[in-house]
Scaffold this active site. Structure first.
Site, PDB file in Angstrom:
ATOM      1  N   HIS A 106      -3.084   6.314   4.578  1.00  0.00           N
ATOM      2  CA  HIS A 106      -1.668   6.601   4.825  1.00  0.00           C
ATOM      3  C   HIS A 106      -1.324   8.007   4.347  1.00  0.00           C
ATOM      4  O   HIS A 106      -1.938   8.520   3.395  1.00  0.00           O
ATOM      5  CB  HIS A 106      -0.789   5.635   4.022  1.00  0.00           C
ATOM      6  CG  HIS A 106      -0.755   4.231   4.524  1.00  0.00           C
ATOM      7  ND1 HIS A 106      -1.240   3.836   5.756  1.00  0.00           N
ATOM      8  CD2 HIS A 106      -0.272   3.107   3.926  1.00  0.00           C
ATOM      9  CE1 HIS A 106      -1.056   2.533   5.897  1.00  0.00           C
ATOM     10  NE2 HIS A 106      -0.475   2.049   4.798  1.00  0.00           N
ATOM     11  N   CYS A 133       0.819  -1.210   0.000  1.00  0.00           N
ATOM     12  CA  CYS A 133       0.000   0.000   0.000  1.00  0.00           C
ATOM     13  C   CYS A 133       0.860   1.271   0.000  1.00  0.00           C
ATOM     14  O   CYS A 133       0.617   2.209  -0.760  1.00  0.00           O
ATOM     15  CB  CYS A 133      -0.952   0.003   1.179  1.00  0.00           C
ATOM     16  SG  CYS A 133      -0.181  -0.481   2.719  1.00  0.00           S
TER      17      CYS A 133
HETATM   18  C1  2RA Z   1       0.927  -1.837   6.595  1.00  0.00           C
HETATM   19  N1  2RA Z   1       1.596  -1.993   4.271  1.00  0.00           N
HETATM   20  O1  2RA Z   1       0.419  -0.730   6.423  1.00  0.00           O
HETATM   21  C2  2RA Z   1       1.198  -2.759   5.444  1.00  0.00           C
HETATM   22  C3  2RA Z   1      -0.007  -3.599   5.188  1.00  0.00           C
HETATM   23  N2  2RA Z   1      -0.122  -4.063   3.890  1.00  0.00           N
HETATM   24  O2  2RA Z   1       1.212  -2.293   7.702  1.00  0.00           O
END
Ligand code: 2RA
Length: 339
Positions: free
Chosen positions: A247, A134
């Site tokens: 994020h 991600c």
């Molecule tokens: C996280 N990228 O955010 C990892 C999960 N796919 O922990």
């Protein structure tokens, strides 16, 4: 007449988002199978006015399946991905199990669709395609349009990663801890063994001998594979922050040729899957809350890096929904390229 689809890990956060995205985008499936572990088998799922029962995942589950969307962890992908391919399915795997295999395409549809190498439903054989991590997807959705204009020599990424990246249970625990802390109680720490509410900490993935954690090295390695550029210098610091499902990432670039901030902003305004929120006068820039449950990543804080000569350096700030574009949407967009 469309493809038969299987969703593996359907009861998890990403599995549920697969269904939302398939529905939102009117994906033309002929049939759909809801697959999960024995523990979840038997659960009922209402989807697009149909009632489904979750089936236990077995090798035979993939008989007659054209596209299998996997998000059930690396060990399930390692065990069942090849079995599905052997039965003629095209697997789009959201785990990290196969991302760095030379013969496995690692694809962001807006960035490197050619990596799909013409894999299509109806080719008569199975295949495996990997969904990037991600934090890689969200970063490269903004970084790649710039890289295509002026080669990126070095990229420095700091991430501020949401609870959703650690699964639905982590999201629930963040909410629980927040209530507990506000009520003056001792926070429940089952997922991260530490207080998460009103706190932040280095990403929970394992720390490697070089001192980086797995999440940071995924960004380094996946960027090089997706850009097909083994020389690009990437470093990253990944942090878990008390945010639910989107994020945020601060990204610094060193370009091979000058790229001024106005040109960069124009490039990003025209980039697919990207919106620019960059209003200095009102100090209005991307936030995780505003991109949550949305398809596009948002970019702002676009500015010349004053620590570099001329226009060779640039700083930006990117936010993107971890469950959607960071996982489920990207995978379904890959599936759309298979039709
Ligand atoms: C996280 N990228 O955010 C990892 C999960 N796919 O922990």
């Amino acid at each position: 007449t469309g493809p038969s689809v299987a969703v593996v890990g359907v009861t998890g956060a990403v599995g549920q988002e697969f269904l939302s995205v398939l529905s939102d985008r009117d994906f033309p499936y002929r049939s759909i199978k809801m697959l999960a572990s024995k523990r979840s088998a038997g659960q009922r799922i209402a989807f697009q006015d149909q009632n489904y029962v979750v089936e236990e995942l077995t090798a035979e589950s993939f008989n007659g399946v054209d596209i299998a969307l996997f998000s059930a962890g690396g060990s399930i992908s390692k065990e069942f991905g090849p079995l599905a391919v052997d039965r003629g399915a095209i697997v789009v795997d959201n785990s990290s199990a196969f991302r760095m295999h030379d013969d496995v395409p690692l694809v962001i549809p807006e960035v490197n669709p050619d990596a799909m190498k013409g894999i299509k439903v109806g080719n008569g054989k199975g295949a495996l395609i990997a969904n990037p991590n991600c934090s890689t997807i969200i970063c490269l959705m903004a970084a790649t349009p710039l890289h295509r204009r002026s080669t990126v020599l070095r990229m420095v990424v700091s991430t501020y990663q949401a609870a959703s990246g650690a699964g639905a249970a982590a999201m629930r625990e963040l909410e629980l801890q927040t209530h507990e802390v506000l009520a003056g109680k001792k926070p429940t720490c089952n997922i991260f063994q530490r207080q998460y509410a009103f706190n932040l900490f280095s990403h929970n993935s394992s720390v490697l001998p070089n001192g980086y954690n797995e999440e940071e090295m995924k960004l380094v390695k996946e960027t090089r594979k997706i850009w097909n550029d083994p020389n690009v210098k990437v470093t990253a610091t990944c942090i878990r922050v008390p945010v639910m499902r989107a994020h945020a990432e601060s990204v610094n670039f060193q370009f091979e040729n000058p790229l001024d901030e106005d040109t960069a902003r124009d490039i990003l305004k025209n980039a697919p899957g990207v919106v620019v929120i960059d209003d200095r006068a009102s100090n209005n820039f991307p936030t995780p809350l505003e991109v949550s449950n949305k398809d596009d990543v948002a970019v702002g804080r676009i500015r010349r890096d004053v620590s570099q000569e001329g226009d060779y350096g640039l700083d930006i700030f990117v936010c993107g929904d971890q469950i959607r574009k960071g996982a489920a949407l990207n995978a379904v967009q890959i599936a759309e390229l298979l039709l």
